[in-house]
Write a protein that holds these residues in place. Structure first.
Motif, PDB file in Angstrom:
ATOM      1  N   ALA A 146       0.881  -1.269  -0.072  1.00 27.54           N
ATOM      2  CA  ALA A 146       0.020   0.069  -0.016  1.00 27.54           C
ATOM      3  C   ALA A 146       0.937   1.299  -0.090  1.00 27.54           C
ATOM      4  N   THR A 170      -7.565   2.069   1.719  1.00 34.87           N
ATOM      5  CA  THR A 170      -6.692   0.930   2.364  1.00 34.87           C
ATOM      6  C   THR A 170      -6.240   1.173   3.967  1.00 34.87           C
ATOM      7  N   SER A 200      -8.429  -8.506   0.030  1.00 34.56           N
ATOM      8  CA  SER A 200      -9.190  -7.657  -0.619  1.00 34.56           C
ATOM      9  C   SER A 200     -10.693  -8.090  -0.860  1.00 34.56           C
ATOM     10  N   ASN A 205      -9.801  -2.750   1.566  1.00 34.26           N
ATOM     11  CA  ASN A 205      -8.519  -3.575   1.482  1.00 34.26           C
ATOM     12  C   ASN A 205      -7.787  -3.413   2.925  1.00 34.26           C
ATOM     13  N   ALA A 206      -7.200  -4.596   3.287  1.00 33.74           N
ATOM     14  CA  ALA A 206      -6.412  -4.334   4.592  1.00 33.74           C
ATOM     15  C   ALA A 206      -5.357  -5.452   4.516  1.00 33.74           C
TER      16      ALA A 206
END
Length: 249
Positions: A146, A170, A200, A205-206
């Motif tokens: 990210a 994110t 995702s 998203n993480a």
């Protein structure tokens, strides 16, 4: 009754008095609280849901309100909360507010319809959940990176920073001690690059960061093997340890 018996009875009656034969009600124990019905918990906060907060496994474990308040709840409530609420809805939250951060640990979330979801412990006789298949968690995560501007910090229930939300939405998570060690590069408005493992989904998203820096060329590895080799997927404190905090030049 003889004269001697009557005289003895009079002496006892005169000495002790008529109340000596009555049973006295014992006083209530000191500190005994009065019996009362506990009322419903009052809302700690209410507002419009701005967005979900998700963990690296893709589970919703919190939400952000429009006023910036973070509401957290356990991930096993993820499906129930998403069935009840969605971003844009108004929610009332009952729970516990952190003393030094804008975060509330939710006990109950109530929608405008009056329906609610509560975090309740399992019944004593409830069966234990089946064990997770070996490798199930690992298989759900993928290598991710990210890059963006820090929009806001994410807190634990105690008020420690354990993640950030970037300007593209994110979410980057990390242990609280990392939040303390790298506080200077995690400030809102700063540039952040992170790589790690995550997922995702439609919720966003993480990732769980294994390296963080202001750019991809200035990364601080967060996890390291005892022999000094860099780690891949974080597996816990027994298998990996945090790398030493970077020193200022």
């Amino acid at each position: 009754m003889s004269v001697h018996s009557r005289l003895a009875a009079c002496i006892v009656f005169t000495t002790l008095g008529p109340c000596a034969f009555a049973q006295l009600t014992p006083p209530p124990a000191l500190g005994s609280p009065p019996h009362a019905q506990a009322g419903p918990a009052s809302p700690v906060v209410s507002g419009r849901i701005q967005r979900w907060l998700i963990n690296p496994n893709g589970e919703v474990d919190g939400l952000l309100l429009a006023d910036g308040t973070q509401v957290s709840f356990p991930p096993h409530l993820s499906a129930a909360v998403q069935q009840l609420l969605k971003p844009g809805d108004t929610v009332q939250v009952s729970g516990r507010r952190a003393a030094n951060a804008p975060v509330v640990r939710a006990a109950t979330l109530t929608a405008d319809s009056g329906r609610s979801v509560s975090d309740q412990p399992p019944a004593p006789d409830a069966p234990s959940p089946p064990p997770r298949e070996p490798g199930a968690l690992t298989g759900a995560l993928t290598a991710m990176s990210a890059d963006g501007q820090v929009a806001r910090e994410i807190y634990t229930d105690r008020g420690d920073v354990n993640g950030v939300v970037l300007d593209d939405g994110t979410i980057v998570r990390f242990p609280p001690q990392v939040g303390a060690q790298l506080a200077m590069i995690l400030q809102p408005g700063g540039r952040l690059y992170a790589k790690g493992w995550g997922s995702s989904s439609a919720s966003g998203n993480a990732l769980e960061a294994t390296a963080i820096g202001s750019t991809s060329d200035d990364l601080h590895e967060l996890f390291a093997r005892p022999n000094g080799e860099q780690a891949g997927l974080p597996r816990g404190p027994r298998e990996e340890r945090l790398a030493p905090a970077p020193t200022a030049p």
